[in-house]
Design an enzyme around this catalytic site. Structure first.
Site, PDB file in Angstrom:
ATOM      1  N   GLU A  67       1.746  -0.212  -3.391  1.00 11.49           N
ATOM      2  CA  GLU A  67       0.858  -1.215  -3.710  1.00 11.49           C
ATOM      3  C   GLU A  67      -0.492  -0.404  -4.010  1.00 11.49           C
ATOM      4  O   GLU A  67      -1.023   0.085  -3.439  1.00 11.49           O
ATOM      5  CB  GLU A  67       0.522  -2.131  -2.518  1.00 11.49           C
ATOM      6  CG  GLU A  67       1.443  -3.113  -2.115  1.00 11.49           C
ATOM      7  CD  GLU A  67       1.928  -3.859  -3.296  1.00 11.49           C
ATOM      8  OE1 GLU A  67       2.737  -4.607  -3.011  1.00 11.49           O
ATOM      9  OE2 GLU A  67       1.054  -4.045  -4.045  1.00 11.49           O
ATOM     10  N   GLU A  70       4.767  -7.280  -1.470  1.00 12.10           N
ATOM     11  CA  GLU A  70       4.505  -7.791  -0.206  1.00 12.10           C
ATOM     12  C   GLU A  70       3.950  -9.298  -0.299  1.00 12.10           C
ATOM     13  O   GLU A  70       3.303  -9.616  -1.215  1.00 12.10           O
ATOM     14  CB  GLU A  70       3.325  -6.697   0.162  1.00 12.10           C
ATOM     15  CG  GLU A  70       3.750  -5.458   0.452  1.00 12.10           C
ATOM     16  CD  GLU A  70       2.811  -4.431   0.915  1.00 12.10           C
ATOM     17  OE1 GLU A  70       1.259  -4.628   0.613  1.00 12.10           O
ATOM     18  OE2 GLU A  70       2.957  -3.639   1.602  1.00 12.10           O
ATOM     19  N   ASN A  83      -9.764  -0.551   2.803  1.00 13.31           N
ATOM     20  CA  ASN A  83     -10.566  -1.584   2.101  1.00 13.31           C
ATOM     21  C   ASN A  83     -10.212  -3.089   2.847  1.00 13.31           C
ATOM     22  O   ASN A  83     -10.905  -4.030   2.903  1.00 13.31           O
ATOM     23  CB  ASN A  83     -10.409  -1.797   0.616  1.00 13.31           C
ATOM     24  CG  ASN A  83      -9.130  -2.273   0.031  1.00 13.31           C
ATOM     25  OD1 ASN A  83      -8.152  -1.871   0.865  1.00 13.31           O
ATOM     26  ND2 ASN A  83      -9.175  -2.437  -1.113  1.00 13.31           N
ATOM     27  N   CYS A 131      -8.451  -4.193  -4.669  1.00 16.92           N
ATOM     28  CA  CYS A 131      -7.572  -3.390  -5.887  1.00 16.92           C
ATOM     29  C   CYS A 131      -7.201  -4.789  -6.795  1.00 16.92           C
ATOM     30  O   CYS A 131      -6.709  -4.557  -8.175  1.00 16.92           O
ATOM     31  CB  CYS A 131      -6.180  -3.350  -5.535  1.00 16.92           C
ATOM     32  SG  CYS A 131      -5.055  -4.204  -4.581  1.00 16.92           S
TER      33      CYS A 131
HETATM   34  N1  LIG Z   1      -2.505  -2.493  -4.566  1.00 16.89           N
HETATM   35  C1  LIG Z   1      -3.060  -2.629  -3.436  1.00 16.89           C
HETATM   36  O1  LIG Z   1      -2.569  -3.547  -2.728  1.00 16.89           O
HETATM   37  C2  LIG Z   1      -4.124  -1.804  -3.170  1.00 16.89           C
HETATM   38  C3  LIG Z   1      -4.651  -0.734  -3.644  1.00 16.89           C
HETATM   39  N2  LIG Z   1      -5.693   0.182  -3.388  1.00 16.89           N
HETATM   40  C4  LIG Z   1      -6.165   1.434  -4.314  1.00 16.89           C
HETATM   41  O2  LIG Z   1      -6.449   2.324  -3.114  1.00 16.89           O
HETATM   42  C5  LIG Z   1      -7.818   2.926  -3.717  1.00 16.89           C
HETATM   43  C6  LIG Z   1      -8.797   2.828  -2.486  1.00 16.89           C
HETATM   44  O3  LIG Z   1      -8.293   3.042  -1.253  1.00 16.89           O
HETATM   45  P1  LIG Z   1      -8.133   4.314  -0.627  1.00 16.89           P
HETATM   46  O4  LIG Z   1      -7.900   4.255   0.891  1.00 16.89           O
HETATM   47  O5  LIG Z   1      -9.139   5.308  -0.802  1.00 16.89           O
HETATM   48  O6  LIG Z   1      -6.816   4.925  -1.393  1.00 16.89           O
HETATM   49  P2  LIG Z   1      -6.118   6.344  -1.002  1.00 16.89           P
HETATM   50  O7  LIG Z   1      -5.060   6.286  -1.902  1.00 16.89           O
HETATM   51  O8  LIG Z   1      -7.077   7.564  -1.033  1.00 16.89           O
HETATM   52  O9  LIG Z   1      -5.813   6.256   0.573  1.00 16.89           O
HETATM   53  C7  LIG Z   1      -4.659   5.299   0.996  1.00 16.89           C
HETATM   54  C8  LIG Z   1      -4.302   5.677   2.259  1.00 16.89           C
HETATM   55  O10 LIG Z   1      -3.268   6.969   2.022  1.00 16.89           O
HETATM   56  C9  LIG Z   1      -3.819   8.065   2.544  1.00 16.89           C
HETATM   57  N3  LIG Z   1      -3.545   9.144   1.899  1.00 16.89           N
HETATM   58  C10 LIG Z   1      -4.188   9.955   1.205  1.00 16.89           C
HETATM   59  N4  LIG Z   1      -3.677  11.029   0.577  1.00 16.89           N
HETATM   60  C11 LIG Z   1      -2.520  10.969   1.348  1.00 16.89           C
HETATM   61  C12 LIG Z   1      -1.328  11.954   1.152  1.00 16.89           C
HETATM   62  N5  LIG Z   1      -1.406  13.078   0.389  1.00 16.89           N
HETATM   63  N6  LIG Z   1      -0.044  11.545   1.992  1.00 16.89           N
HETATM   64  C13 LIG Z   1      -0.251  10.685   2.632  1.00 16.89           C
HETATM   65  N7  LIG Z   1      -1.218   9.565   2.700  1.00 16.89           N
HETATM   66  C14 LIG Z   1      -2.405   9.622   2.087  1.00 16.89           C
HETATM   67  C15 LIG Z   1      -5.035   7.649   3.174  1.00 16.89           C
HETATM   68  O11 LIG Z   1      -5.318   8.367   4.382  1.00 16.89           O
HETATM   69  C16 LIG Z   1      -5.043   6.355   3.265  1.00 16.89           C
HETATM   70  O12 LIG Z   1      -4.568   5.909   4.569  1.00 16.89           O
HETATM   71  C17 LIG Z   1      -8.204   2.037  -4.932  1.00 16.89           C
HETATM   72  O13 LIG Z   1      -7.745   2.893  -5.998  1.00 16.89           O
HETATM   73  C18 LIG Z   1      -7.491   0.790  -4.804  1.00 16.89           C
HETATM   74  O14 LIG Z   1      -7.257   0.181  -6.053  1.00 16.89           O
HETATM   75  C19 LIG Z   1      -6.383  -0.332  -2.251  1.00 16.89           C
HETATM   76  C20 LIG Z   1      -6.013  -1.217  -1.282  1.00 16.89           C
HETATM   77  C21 LIG Z   1      -4.911  -2.208  -1.913  1.00 16.89           C
HETATM   78  O1  LIG Z   2      -6.082  -4.106  -0.739  1.00 20.70           O
HETATM   79  C1  LIG Z   2      -6.478  -4.978  -1.549  1.00 20.70           C
HETATM   80  O2  LIG Z   2      -7.273  -4.759  -2.533  1.00 20.70           O
HETATM   81  C2  LIG Z   2      -5.752  -6.059  -1.409  1.00 20.70           C
HETATM   82  O3  LIG Z   2      -4.310  -5.959  -1.715  1.00 20.70           O
HETATM   83  C3  LIG Z   2      -6.188  -7.360  -1.989  1.00 20.70           C
HETATM   84  S1  LIG Z   2      -5.550  -8.749  -1.400  1.00 20.70           S
HETATM   85  O4  LIG Z   2      -4.112  -8.702  -1.690  1.00 20.70           O
HETATM   86  O5  LIG Z   2      -6.336  -8.761  -0.150  1.00 20.70           O
HETATM   87  O6  LIG Z   2      -6.206  -9.820  -2.187  1.00 20.70           O
END
Ligand SMILES: NC(=O)C1=CN([C@@H]2O[C@H](COP(=O)(O)OP(=O)(O)OC[C@H]3O[C@@H](n4cnc5c(N)ncnc54)[C@H](O)[C@@H]3O)[C@@H](O)[C@H]2O)C=CC1
Ligand SMILES: O=C(O)[C@H](O)CS(=O)(=O)O
Length: 474
Positions: free
Chosen positions: A246, A455, A148, A280
């Site tokens: 995160e 972070e 994202n 997120c």
């Molecule tokens: N807290 C934060 O800053 C953020 C949280 N998110 C959360 O992530 C989700 C959406 O993003 P996605 O990329 O679809 O999340 P995801 O968790 O499916 O993937 C994130 C990364 O992990 C990799 N990945 C997936 N399974 C893995 C495994 N078993 N071992 C190692 N790497 C693996 C993916 O290829 C990708 O590069 C939402 O739940 C969102 O809330 C997304 C962005 C920021």
């Molecule tokens: O991937 C995300 O959702 C980011 O952590 C949100 S932010 O830090 O860019 O606001």
């Protein structure tokens, strides 16, 4: 753009099976990437390990120079990178440009923070003894990033890691790898030594398994879903791998009856619809106190109705496509469930098939209650569910009733009400009359199941350093 992997200063992967990358707005193929696996990942880790000693012994001023050159090259090529991001992720070009500035702000911030990696001198209790705390880079870092924010989530990890003296292996999301590959290309152009930065693309589980299982990797920094974060923590337990996580969020927005209505509407619009709701920290649950409930919905709905759905390359697009069809189906499930349990659709409420397969109309739901899925699970889409609340205490109880604890938002003009409310919210990031709060100089991270570590800010470099207490007999 056909991306490649970058290992030990060389572009590789041409000979591997390739994976297509699709434009979520049109379904067109916009590029390809190698399908690498554990073998290629192991080679990348060896390269990062081999270059660690010389990189960690370079002065912070040499690392500062390279980081600033990298930042300059990214800004110079902002338009090209923004276009790549919009083509593979779908966000409107204006948001892509904004993300690149945001991504560069982390490089600028940590280029400077590297110069402030201070140790300590501790007064000793013994006459012929001196006590000190030294800080040293943790070693080879694995950075796993989501789709994202393909640029910002990468630099939020790579910049502090490089500044601390660590070398890095990056695994970007398989949905949006081209932006990451472009940023690594600019590291190469900036003159980063071979092995300091490496990127591998392909099977998440294979690459992830090698990153978590290879003892040469001393630290893994992950941004993504809570489910995957938990899996990594389980895998990391075997070697007690240093982890920063995160993870997901489910942000509440609390709007009290003494709010400035314009601020509340503007802040909720910004938080809710940034990146089509695919962040997120997007507001996922909107709690409005009864005295202002109707007025807020009326004003907010008017703004949402004026949003334009479309291809992110079009300058008048406010909301682009969701990342893929699965995301649309999840949003549709949340809306349909809410309606089946009594919610009223005020705006939107359906796929916008006319725009394309991956579109969902910006949606406002009212008369929502806590039994609906949309109020329990992260939607990750452009849906604003609004629930009426009577008291501050009820709002706090509802807001905290979740395993997530990443971001929360409060809108009130009353100082003491705001302070008391925020003190009772279990969230790592809080906006008070603000809808967009993330910034390179501030610590970003979650409580509860939204993550581990921070972070950004001066805190964000600590996760890439080990502290060494030295007792010196003289
Ligand atoms: N807290 C934060 O800053 C953020 C949280 N998110 C959360 O992530 C989700 C959406 O993003 P996605 O990329 O679809 O999340 P995801 O968790 O499916 O993937 C994130 C990364 O992990 C990799 N990945 C997936 N399974 C893995 C495994 N078993 N071992 C190692 N790497 C693996 C993916 O290829 C990708 O590069 C939402 O739940 C969102 O809330 C997304 C962005 C920021
Ligand atoms: O991937 C995300 O959702 C980011 O952590 C949100 S932010 O830090 O860019 O606001």
């Amino acid at each position: 753009m056909n991306g490649l992997n970058y290992i030990n200063g060389e572009w590789t992967g041409q000979q591997l099976e390739q994976k297509n990358i699709y434009n979520p707005a049109t379904g067109d193929i916009v590029g390809t990437i190698p399908k690498a696996g554990a073998k290629e990942t192991s080679v990348a880790i060896d390269a990062a390990a081999a270059s660690f000693k010389s990189w960690s012994e370079a002065t912070v001023y040499e690392r500062y120079r390279l980081l600033k050159e990298w930042a300059k090259l990214i800004i110079d090529q902002k338009e090209e990178i923004a276009r790549i991001m919009t083509l593979e992720m779908g966000k409107p070009l204006a948001e892509s440009r904004g993300e690149i500035d945001y991504a560069v702000s982390y490089i600028d911030w940590y280029a400077e923070e590297g110069k402030r990696i201070y140790g300590e001198v501790i007064p000793s209790h013994k006459p012929n003894n001196r006590m000190q705390v030294w800080k040293k880079p943790v070693g080879v870092v694995a950075a796993i990033t989501p789709w994202n924010f393909p640029a910002a989530m990468l630099t939020r990890k790579m910049a502090p890691a490089f500044a601390a003296g660590c070398t890095v292996v990056v695994k970007p999301s398989g949905e949006t790898p081209l932006t990451a590959i472009k940023l690594v290309e600019l590291c190469h152009e900036a003159g980063f030594p071979a092995g300091v930065v490496n990127i591998v693309t392909g099977s998440s589980t294979e690459i992830g398994g090698e990153l978590m299982g290879n003892a040469k990797v001393k630290k893994v920094t992950f941004t993504g879903s809570t489910a995957v974060g938990k899996k990594l923590m389980e895998q990391g337990a075997k070697q007690l791998k240093r982890l920063s996580l995160e993870l997901g969020g489910h942000a509440p927005i609390i709007i009290l009856d003494d709010t400035d209505l314009d601020k509340a509407v503007e802040g909720t619009m910004a938080s809710k619809f940034r990146n089509a709701g695919q962040t997120c920290v997007c507001g996922n649950r909107i709690y409005v106190q009864e005295g202002i409930y109707d007025a807020f919905i009326e004003r907010f709905a008017e703004k949402v109705k004026s949003m334009k759905l479309g291809n992110g390359l079009n300058s008048d697009t406010d909301i682009g496509p969701l990342i893929n069809h699965g995301a649309v189906e999840k949003v549709e499930e949340h809306v349909n469930d809410a309606v089946s349990k009594g919610a009223q659709v005020v705006v939107g409420g359906d796929r916008n098939a006319a725009a394309g397969d991956n579109y969902y109309a910006p949606t406002v739901l009212k008369d929502v209650n806590a039994n609906m899925i949309v109020m329990k699970e992260e939607t990750f889409g452009p849906v604003a569910p609004i629930q009426k609340v009577r008291t501050d205490a009820e709002a706090i109880q509802l807001a905290n009733d979740t395993p997530y604890g990443l971001a929360a938002y409060v809108f009130t003009e009353n100082l003491s009400r705001g302070m008391k409310l925020i003190e009772n919210l279990d969230y790592g990031v809080v906006g008070w009359n603000e809808g967009i709060v993330s910034a390179a100089q501030a610590p970003f991270g979650g409580m509860k199941e939204s993550g581990v570590g921070r972070e950004g800010g001066h805190q964000g470099i600590e996760d890439f350093l080990e502290k060494q207490y030295v007792s010196i007999g003289i």
